[in-house]
Design an enzyme around this catalytic site. Structure first.
Site, PDB file in Angstrom:
ATOM      1  N   CYS A   2     -64.589  11.966 -22.195  1.00 10.67           N
ATOM      2  CA  CYS A   2     -65.851  11.632 -21.557  1.00 10.67           C
ATOM      3  C   CYS A   2     -66.958  11.546 -22.593  1.00 10.67           C
ATOM      4  CB  CYS A   2     -66.223  12.632 -20.479  1.00 10.67           C
ATOM      5  SG  CYS A   2     -64.963  12.924 -19.240  1.00 10.67           S
ATOM      6  N   ARG A  27     -63.365   7.804 -26.986  1.00  9.98           N
ATOM      7  CA  ARG A  27     -62.929   9.060 -26.367  1.00  9.98           C
ATOM      8  C   ARG A  27     -61.979   8.814 -25.199  1.00  9.98           C
ATOM      9  NH1 ARG A  27     -66.469  13.765 -26.058  1.00  9.98           N
ATOM     10  NH2 ARG A  27     -67.623  13.984 -27.995  1.00  9.98           N
ATOM     11  N   TRP A  74     -63.635  10.341 -17.581  1.00 12.91           N
ATOM     12  CA  TRP A  74     -62.168  10.379 -17.582  1.00 12.91           C
ATOM     13  C   TRP A  74     -61.760  11.256 -16.412  1.00 12.91           C
ATOM     14  CZ3 TRP A  74     -58.025  13.838 -18.429  1.00 12.91           C
ATOM     15  CH2 TRP A  74     -56.806  13.240 -18.783  1.00 12.91           C
ATOM     16  N   ASN A  98     -69.344  16.735 -18.508  1.00 13.73           N
ATOM     17  CA  ASN A  98     -67.993  16.746 -19.085  1.00 13.73           C
ATOM     18  C   ASN A  98     -67.393  18.112 -18.826  1.00 13.73           C
ATOM     19  OD1 ASN A  98     -68.557  14.233 -20.123  1.00 13.73           O
ATOM     20  ND2 ASN A  98     -68.792  14.927 -22.228  1.00 13.73           N
ATOM     21  N   GLY A  99     -66.092  18.160 -18.549  1.00 13.96           N
ATOM     22  CA  GLY A  99     -65.422  19.448 -18.352  1.00 13.96           C
ATOM     23  C   GLY A  99     -64.851  19.582 -16.958  1.00 13.96           C
ATOM     24  N   GLU A 481     -43.809  12.212 -34.422  1.00 10.86           N
ATOM     25  CA  GLU A 481     -45.088  11.513 -34.483  1.00 10.86           C
ATOM     26  C   GLU A 481     -44.892  10.011 -34.306  1.00 10.86           C
ATOM     27  OE1 GLU A 481     -49.190  10.749 -34.985  1.00 10.86           O
ATOM     28  OE2 GLU A 481     -48.019  12.457 -34.283  1.00 10.86           O
ATOM     29  N   LYS A 485     -46.610   7.805 -31.290  1.00 13.19           N
ATOM     30  CA  LYS A 485     -47.431   6.618 -31.505  1.00 13.19           C
ATOM     31  C   LYS A 485     -46.911   5.456 -30.663  1.00 13.19           C
ATOM     32  CE  LYS A 485     -50.267   8.081 -32.901  1.00 13.19           C
ATOM     33  NZ  LYS A 485     -50.158   9.468 -33.226  1.00 13.19           N
ATOM     34  N   GLU A 488     -47.630   6.042 -26.941  1.00  6.07           N
ATOM     35  CA  GLU A 488     -49.063   6.050 -26.648  1.00  6.07           C
ATOM     36  C   GLU A 488     -49.629   4.645 -26.481  1.00  6.07           C
ATOM     37  OE1 GLU A 488     -51.386   9.765 -28.689  1.00  6.07           O
ATOM     38  OE2 GLU A 488     -50.501   8.313 -30.048  1.00  6.07           O
ATOM     39  N   HIS A 504     -25.411  16.617 -29.048  1.00  6.41           N
ATOM     40  CA  HIS A 504     -25.694  17.581 -27.984  1.00  6.41           C
ATOM     41  C   HIS A 504     -26.407  16.947 -26.801  1.00  6.41           C
ATOM     42  CE1 HIS A 504     -24.353  20.979 -30.436  1.00  6.41           C
ATOM     43  NE2 HIS A 504     -24.937  20.353 -31.449  1.00  6.41           N
ATOM     44  N   LYS A 602     -59.504  10.417 -26.408  1.00  5.83           N
ATOM     45  CA  LYS A 602     -59.441  10.747 -27.821  1.00  5.83           C
ATOM     46  C   LYS A 602     -59.543  12.246 -28.050  1.00  5.83           C
ATOM     47  CE  LYS A 602     -59.372   9.942 -32.250  1.00  5.83           C
ATOM     48  NZ  LYS A 602     -58.113   9.551 -32.885  1.00  5.83           N
TER      49      LYS A 602
END
Length: 607
Positions: A2, A27, A74, A98-99, A481, A485, A488, A504, A602
């Protein structure tokens, strides 16, 4: 997560509010809105979607004014919609937030009992009604915000305006960042400095529990105890050019190509005469590292992957036991803290909610000290930690982290090598590690030259729905990672495994439709990895191999990319580069929103 902008001025400001929101788009958000104080009271514009949709709406209506607030949302409570978009209003009050307000249901029931009606599904609307109720009883905006936040449970950054007090804005923060900007004949609130840089470079960073009031010419701050306080005014060195895409198609691509410089900046002034300068970690660092008997790493997402790489370095080089875990799990268990354990936390933004909460818990436990590795000066995590090492990545606008990750690895390598030196590592190993760091910007530059080759491979992925990433040792977290990526920004389902785990379970997924990406440094686990790759080939899997150039010529497979030769420190950092490029080009080919992928933010400043 946000974005907030608030301005009190003597000139029309709507274009500054919208520009501030545009600077905060990185963000992540799903709706946007503004509230302006006009001759008709408070007027709002809200839109589901992007800031450009809000901008188009403003141009249609011509709404403007001298003071106002703006927000990108958001969704946490209530679906993305115009109704749920901020700012929220009650009577002559409007609020952005925000929050998360954890006791909003209880407060909502109380307010409904007092006759207030709710127009949204959000937790934020209770804040507007509470402030309006107190203002109806004669309180100033500042007083009513102070009284309101005392009743809130959870995390918040709040900015409010009232038609009863033109030119006055009130703000408060707890667990979510809020800054104050200072101008000439005008002042500002922002969720971070990026939104306000075109207006000012002078900022104060509100601390936990602070409540503030700004007018055209004054700023007043009181702390959690209700005492008037002053917060230092600092001059930001942020470069507005860093937040521009320049000639690149996307911020992410620009930030991938900025990595040689961001790594060089992170190392600058921290290595001299072939050794790392211990004092870069803090004035007491030498004594604290000598007393360190184990390390506990806490982080989230990409930062957690960086921590996993460091775990290998710390144990292999320094001979010090090290654990790494996810901050959201650490918060809700009772860890056994052995004597001499150093708490190490990693965050790009310095405001990651779970990581910040974990750090605060760590300060109550029997750790030797807390070391924060972070990219944002004056962030909450930086202020809370006992020792700090900044990563100097510069602003990272793309939601998918690239240069923040590699600079975190560079900073963690500095820490791991210096801890190893203090613990008596072979001097030749130490010196070689330092040389690898010094040569790292050049190596990353060489890896970036693989862009065209990687783009060619990406075409094979455009129609795929799944992918498997493999690695061993420090390259298992690199594989994690790489998978992150890809998922995402391309929305391809991707998983990463330690290659030895194939038999396994994951091997059941391998067929001709499942691309398998493996990272192969020239290290002690290379032969083991070769065996794992043969298992993939035997099942008809299509293998994409990123291999150290010293061994690439001996590799067989569908696709082999030769990487610059490296060592134990440089290898995982350099190997990350082609995986970033691969994800980027696949996403572009699939037509996704590379810089602002769906559902993601973000900076995750709520639980």
């Amino acid at each position: 997560m946000c974005g907030i902008v608030g301005i009190s001025a003597q000139r029309p400001i709507v274009h500054h509010l919208i520009a501030g929101l545009q600077a905060l788009e990185y963000r992540g958000y799903d709706s946007a809105g503004i509230a302006m104080l006009t001759d008709h009271g408070i007027e709002r514009l809200r839109a589901k979607g992007k800031v450009r949709d809000l901008d188009a709406l403003q141009k249609q209506t011509g709404l403007d004014g001298f003071s106002g607030i703006a927000h990108t949302r958001w969704a946490t409570h209530g679906v993305p919609s115009e109704m749920n978009a901020h700012p929220h209003a009650s009577g002559q009050v409007s609020v952005v937030h925000n929050g998360i307000i954890e006791n909003h249901a209880e407060l909502r029931a109380e307010l409904m009992g007092d006759g207030f009606k709710f127009d949204s599904q959000t937790d934020t609307e209770v804040i507007a009604h509470m402030i309006e109720r107190d203002q109806q009883q004669g309180m100033t905006l500042f007083e009513s915000v102070k009284k309101t936040v005392a009743r809130l449970h959870g995390a918040y950054a709040i900015v409010a305006i009232s038609a009863r007090e033109p030119g006055t804005l009130a703000g408060a923060r707890l667990g979510s960042p809020l800054v104050i900007g200072y101008g000439e004949g005008e002042n500002y609130f922002g969720s971070d400095v990026h939104a306000l840089i075109p207006l000012t470079r002078n900022f104060s960073y509100m601390e936990e529990g602070d409540v503030a009031e700004i007018t055209l010419h004054t700023v007043r701050i009181c702390n959690a105890a209700g005492e008037d306080v002053s917060r230092p005014v600092k001059v930001s060195s942020f470069n507005t050019d860093a937040a521009s895409k320049g000639d690149y198609a996307h911020y992410m691509l620009k930030e991938i190509h900025e990595q040689p410089q961001s790594i060089a900046d992170t190392l600058e002034g921290r290595i001299a005469g072939g050794r790392i300068l211990t004092q870069i970690f803090g004035v007491d660092a030498d004594a604290l590292l000598r007393a360190t008997e184990s390390v506990h790493i806490i982080a989230c997402g990409t930062s957690y992957h960086a921590g996993l790489v460091a775990r290998y370095w710390i144990e292999q080089l320094a001979g010090v036991p090290c654990t790494a875990e996810i901050a959201s799990e650490y918060r809700y268990r009772d860890p056994v803290v052995k004597k001499g354990t150093l708490f190490l936390t990693i965050s790009q933004s310095g405001e990651t909610a779970d990581t910040l909460a974990a750090l605060k818990l760590a300060k109550q436990r029997d750790y030797l000290t807390q070391l924060a590795i972070c990219n944002v000066p004056e962030s909450s995590i930086v202020r809370e930690a006992g020792l700090v090492l900044m990563t100097r990545a510069g602003p990272e606008i793309g939601v998918a982290s690239t240069k923040a990750f590699t600079t975190q690895l560079a900073a963690l390598a500095l820490f791991s090598l210096e801890l190893a030196r203090i613990k008596g590592v072979d001097p030749e190993i130490y010196l070689d590690g330092v040389k690898q760091l010094e040569h790292l910007p050049v190596l990353i530059g060489e890896a970036l030259k693989l862009d065209g080759q990687v783009r060619g491979l990406a075409a094979n992925f455009a129609s795929k729905q799944h992918a498997l990433f493999l690695g061993r040792g420090t390259h298992w977290p690199v594989a994690m990672e790489g998978a992150l990526k890809l998922k995402e920004i391309s929305y391809i389902h991707a998983e990463a495994y330690a290659a030895g785990e194939l038999k396994h379970g994951p091997l059941a997924l391998v067929d001709k439709e499942m691309p398998v990406i493996a990272v192969a440094p020239n290290d002690a686990l290379l032969d083991k990895l070769k065996s794992n790759m043969e298992e993939v080939r035997a099942r008809g899997g299509e293998l994409y191999l990123f291999a150290d150039e010293t061994v690439a010529h001996g590799m067989t497979g569908d696709h082999v990319v030769s990487m610059p030769a490296t060592g134990i420190i440089a290898a995982p950092i350099v190997s990350t580069i082609p995986l970033q490029l691969l994800a980027y080009h696949i996403a572009v080919m699939r037509g996704t929103d590379v810089d602002q992928p769906r559902n993601l933010a973000k900076s995750v400043t709520v639980e």
